[in-house]
Design a protein around this motif. Sequence first.
Motif, PDB file in Angstrom:
ATOM      1  N   MET A   1       0.828  -1.206   0.000  1.00  0.00           N
ATOM      2  CA  MET A   1       0.000   0.000   0.000  1.00  0.00           C
ATOM      3  C   MET A   1       0.863   1.257   0.000  1.00  0.00           C
ATOM      4  O   MET A   1       0.439   2.310  -0.477  1.00  0.00           O
ATOM      5  N   GLU A   2       2.089   1.130   0.494  1.00  0.00           N
ATOM      6  CA  GLU A   2       2.985   2.288   0.533  1.00  0.00           C
ATOM      7  C   GLU A   2       3.276   2.838  -0.860  1.00  0.00           C
ATOM      8  O   GLU A   2       3.659   4.003  -1.003  1.00  0.00           O
ATOM      9  N   ARG A   3       3.058   2.011  -1.892  1.00  0.00           N
ATOM     10  CA  ARG A   3       3.289   2.467  -3.272  1.00  0.00           C
ATOM     11  C   ARG A   3       2.263   3.515  -3.708  1.00  0.00           C
ATOM     12  O   ARG A   3       2.373   4.086  -4.789  1.00  0.00           O
ATOM     13  N   LEU A   4       1.276   3.765  -2.858  1.00  0.00           N
ATOM     14  CA  LEU A   4       0.252   4.766  -3.170  1.00  0.00           C
ATOM     15  C   LEU A   4       0.619   6.166  -2.676  1.00  0.00           C
ATOM     16  O   LEU A   4      -0.182   7.091  -2.770  1.00  0.00           O
ATOM     17  N   ALA A   5       1.829   6.309  -2.170  1.00  0.00           N
ATOM     18  CA  ALA A   5       2.235   7.582  -1.556  1.00  0.00           C
ATOM     19  C   ALA A   5       2.207   8.742  -2.547  1.00  0.00           C
ATOM     20  O   ALA A   5       2.034   9.900  -2.142  1.00  0.00           O
ATOM     21  N   ASP A   6       2.388   8.460  -3.822  1.00  0.00           N
ATOM     22  CA  ASP A   6       2.419   9.548  -4.813  1.00  0.00           C
ATOM     23  C   ASP A   6       1.086   9.727  -5.528  1.00  0.00           C
ATOM     24  O   ASP A   6       0.964  10.597  -6.411  1.00  0.00           O
ATOM     25  N   ALA A   7       0.075   8.932  -5.205  1.00  0.00           N
ATOM     26  CA  ALA A   7      -1.204   9.005  -5.915  1.00  0.00           C
ATOM     27  C   ALA A   7      -1.956  10.285  -5.573  1.00  0.00           C
ATOM     28  O   ALA A   7      -1.956  10.734  -4.422  1.00  0.00           O
ATOM     29  N   ASP A   8      -2.580  10.872  -6.574  1.00  0.00           N
ATOM     30  CA  ASP A   8      -3.404  12.067  -6.362  1.00  0.00           C
ATOM     31  C   ASP A   8      -4.834  11.690  -5.973  1.00  0.00           C
ATOM     32  O   ASP A   8      -5.545  12.486  -5.354  1.00  0.00           O
ATOM     33  N   LEU A   9      -5.243  10.499  -6.384  1.00  0.00           N
ATOM     34  CA  LEU A   9      -6.561   9.973  -6.050  1.00  0.00           C
ATOM     35  C   LEU A   9      -6.395   8.503  -5.702  1.00  0.00           C
ATOM     36  O   LEU A   9      -5.776   7.747  -6.457  1.00  0.00           O
ATOM     37  N   VAL A  10      -6.939   8.102  -4.553  1.00  0.00           N
ATOM     38  CA  VAL A  10      -6.937   6.689  -4.168  1.00  0.00           C
ATOM     39  C   VAL A  10      -8.381   6.254  -3.960  1.00  0.00           C
ATOM     40  O   VAL A  10      -9.134   6.911  -3.232  1.00  0.00           O
ATOM     41  N   ILE A  11      -8.754   5.160  -4.610  1.00  0.00           N
ATOM     42  CA  ILE A  11     -10.118   4.636  -4.486  1.00  0.00           C
ATOM     43  C   ILE A  11     -10.060   3.285  -3.789  1.00  0.00           C
ATOM     44  O   ILE A  11      -9.385   2.364  -4.262  1.00  0.00           O
ATOM     45  N   GLU A  12     -10.748   3.175  -2.686  1.00  0.00           N
ATOM     46  CA  GLU A  12     -10.827   1.905  -1.946  1.00  0.00           C
ATOM     47  C   GLU A  12     -11.973   1.078  -2.506  1.00  0.00           C
ATOM     48  O   GLU A  12     -13.094   1.567  -2.638  1.00  0.00           O
ATOM     49  N   ALA A  13     -11.684  -0.183  -2.856  1.00  0.00           N
ATOM     50  CA  ALA A  13     -12.710  -1.095  -3.393  1.00  0.00           C
ATOM     51  C   ALA A  13     -12.551  -2.462  -2.734  1.00  0.00           C
ATOM     52  O   ALA A  13     -12.339  -3.470  -3.407  1.00  0.00           O
ATOM     53  N   VAL A  14     -12.639  -2.470  -1.410  1.00  0.00           N
ATOM     54  CA  VAL A  14     -12.478  -3.716  -0.657  1.00  0.00           C
ATOM     55  C   VAL A  14     -13.841  -4.220  -0.184  1.00  0.00           C
ATOM     56  O   VAL A  14     -14.884  -3.651  -0.503  1.00  0.00           O
ATOM     57  N   PHE A  15     -13.825  -5.291   0.593  1.00  0.00           N
ATOM     58  CA  PHE A  15     -15.044  -5.934   1.077  1.00  0.00           C
ATOM     59  C   PHE A  15     -15.950  -4.926   1.785  1.00  0.00           C
ATOM     60  O   PHE A  15     -15.476  -4.055   2.517  1.00  0.00           O
ATOM     61  N   GLU A  16     -17.268  -5.054   1.552  1.00  0.00           N
ATOM     62  CA  GLU A  16     -18.256  -4.094   2.064  1.00  0.00           C
ATOM     63  C   GLU A  16     -18.506  -4.332   3.553  1.00  0.00           C
ATOM     64  O   GLU A  16     -19.542  -4.852   3.980  1.00  0.00           O
ATOM     65  N   ASN A  17     -17.515  -3.929   4.347  1.00  0.00           N
ATOM     66  CA  ASN A  17     -17.585  -4.088   5.798  1.00  0.00           C
ATOM     67  C   ASN A  17     -16.979  -2.845   6.430  1.00  0.00           C
ATOM     68  O   ASN A  17     -15.855  -2.456   6.088  1.00  0.00           O
ATOM     69  N   MET A  18     -17.700  -2.229   7.350  1.00  0.00           N
ATOM     70  CA  MET A  18     -17.262  -0.957   7.911  1.00  0.00           C
ATOM     71  C   MET A  18     -15.912  -1.068   8.602  1.00  0.00           C
ATOM     72  O   MET A  18     -15.033  -0.214   8.423  1.00  0.00           O
TER      73      MET A  18
END
Length: 693
Positions: free
Chosen positions: A374-391
Motif C-alpha cells: 500500500m505504501e506504493r500509493l504515496a504519490d497518488a493524487d486519487l486513491v479509491i478503496e474497493a475492498v469488502f463491504e464491511n465498515m
Amino acid sequence: MTTINPVTDLTVDAGVAVLTIDSPPVNALSANVRAGILAGVRQAVADDAVKAIVLICAGKTFIAGADITEFGKPPTGPSLPEVQAAIEDAPKPVIAAIHGTALGGGLEVALVCHYRVAARSAKCGLPEVNLGLLPGAGGTQRLPRIVGVEKALEMVTSGTHVPAPAAAEMGLVDLLTDDASLRADAIAFARQVVAEARPLRKVRDLDDKIAAARGKPEIFAEFRRANARRFRGFDAPEYNIRCIEAAVELPFDEGLKRERAMFVELLNGNQSAAQRYYFFASRQVWQLPDIGADTPLLPVKQVGIIGAGTMGGGIAMNFLNAGYPVTIVETSQQALDRGVRTIRANYENTAKKGRITAADIERRMALLTPTLQMERLADADLVIEAVFENMDVKKDVFGRLDRIAKPGAILATNTSALDVDEIAAATSRPEAVIGLHFFSPANVMKLLEVVRGAKTAKPVIRTSMELARKIGKIAALVGVCPGFVGNRMLAQRQREAQKLVLEGALPWDVDRVLYDFGFPMGPFAMSDLAGLDLGWVREKSSSSTLREILCEMDRRGQKTGAGYYDYDEKRNARPSPVVEQVIRDFAAKQGRTSRVVSEQEILERCIYPMINEGAKILEEGKAIRASDIDVIWVNGYGWPVYRGGPMFYADTIGLDKVLETLRRYEESFGADFKPAGLLEDLVAQGRKFGDLK
C-alpha cells in the motif's frame, strides 16, 4: 458583407454567395436561424451577380439539430419546410459546407441542398430516435433515396453519427476536404458546378436506391426481427421504420405527409416527453448549486486503487482507458495476479469485437502497476478503496491510507451503502474523503454516484465530478444515507418483491411484470445473475429467508444452474417447480394464505414505494433534484428511458394517484407504505416533482 439578422450574414465571393450562420453554441435551427437562412437564400437568388450559394456555419459545427426548447410551443418565424423549399427550389445551385456535426434538422437542411461538401472530421446523423421522435422535415423520405434503404434504416433507428468518409461512401457527401480549407474548397466546388453546368440535383427526385427495395417487405421484416431486442418497449424505432417503408412505397409528397403525421403523434406522446426530459436531466445533473466554476480543481495525474477484485479491476479499467497511470494494490499475490489477468482478458474480449486494437491493450496495460504494498500509493493524487463491504475493514484501510497518502490527495471509498462520514472519521483529513460509488461491472456501467460527506471539501467534489466526465461516466452528486439514492430506493422494491412471493405471486410473475414495464430483467432474475450467495455464509445460515433456503439447497443462481429459476446449459431460465414448492412450504410455515395477486398490484407495490422513497430523499436533501434521481435510475438500474425515471413517471401518472394508492396499501400492509410528507405537500399544492427547484 450583408447582415441578414443577428445570426446570419451574406457575402459574395466572385459570383458565389456565402451564407454564414453564427448562432452559438451549436447553430440550432431556432426561429432566428430559420429566418436568416430563408432571407439569405432569397437575397442571393435575387442577385444576378450570384451564380451559386454556399451554406456554411461559423463556430465548432454545422447545424447540429432543431432547437428542442421550441418543441410543444406555438410556432414562430418561418417553418423548417418553408426554408427547405426555398433551398431545394432555388434556381441556382446550393452547396452545404459541413464541419463538426450535421445532425437532425441540420442534416435535413443539408439534404435539400443540391450538393454537400464536408470536412473529413465531420459527422452526419439523424438522432431524433434518442428523443423518442423521428426526423420530421423529410429526413426519412430523402435519406433512403441517397444512401439506400438498409443504411437509412440503421441510421434513423440508432441515431448513429456517421463519419464523413463513410457518408461519402454512401453517397451522402459529394466532396471531402480538410477542416481548414472547407470554406475555400466549398466555394471552388460551387464554381465547378456552375462551370460544368451540373444539374440542380434534388434528392427527392432520386429513385434508384429505393426502387431496389420496392415490393420487398421482407427487408423490413428481417430488420425488425434482427433488432427486436434493441427496440423492445420503444415506439420511435418502429415509427421510423414505417416512414422508411412509406419512402419506398409512396410518392414523395405522400411520404412526407405520413412522416409528418407520425412525427406529431410521437411528439405528443409520453415516450418522447420522457426522453426529451431525460435529455435535459442528463445535462442538468452536472450543475452543482453551491460549487461554482471558480472552485479550484485538484491535479490528478496518478490514481491508486485498493482491491483488484471485480469492482477494483473494473474501476481501474476506467482510468486506464482514459490514459491515467494506475497502481492497484492487493493483499495476496494470487488475488493480484487474478485481478490483472481479468483486466487483460476483458480488454482482449473487447478487441475481439473490434472495439480496440492489440496496441490499445498493451498501451493500457503498460499504465497498470500491480503491487502488494500500500505504501506504493504515496504519490497518488486519487486513491479509491474497493475492498469488502464491511465498515471495520474499510475504516482500517482508511486509517492506514491516512498515514501513507500525500497531503492534498483525494481519498475515495467505493462503498455502495455504508456511512461515508464514519469512514472519513478514521482519517485525520475528513475533508479529503468522498464516496465514488461505481456500479458493477464498473468498466461498463455509466453511472457514478458521487457521495458528498459532511466535511468533504468543495474542490474535492468538483474534481471528482470532472474526473467522472473524463472517464466517460455520468455522475450524480448525492448525500450520505444508507444506500445513498439508488440502492436506498431499490431496497423498497426488493422488500415488496419478496413479500409478494409469500402472498401468492411467483418470482416469474413479478419478473414478468417489471420486464414488461421496461426493465431489462426483474429482481429475481437479477438475483440469480448476481448470485444468491453474495454475503451468505453457510455456517450462519438459519433457513429464515427464501434466499437462505435456496442457498442451503445449493441453488445459488445461474452459476450453479439453479436459483429462483432452473437453467439449461446455455443459461436459459425456466420457472422452477422446486422453488414454487419451497415458496408454498415456507409461506405455510409462516401461517400465510396464498391468494391471487394481480399484475397491477405487483407493479404498484414494486414501483410506488420507490417513488415514495425518492420523495423522502428529496425531503432530506440527499439528492439535489428529482431529475438527478431519474438520471441515477436510468443509468444505474435499467429504468426504461422512455418512462423518464421514477420521479418523472410519478408526475406522468399523477402524484394524487400515487398518494391515494400508497394510503390504500398502508391500510392493508402497514407503515412500509406511509406516504412521504413532501408527496402529501405536493399533492395538496397541486404541484409535481418537476416543479421543485
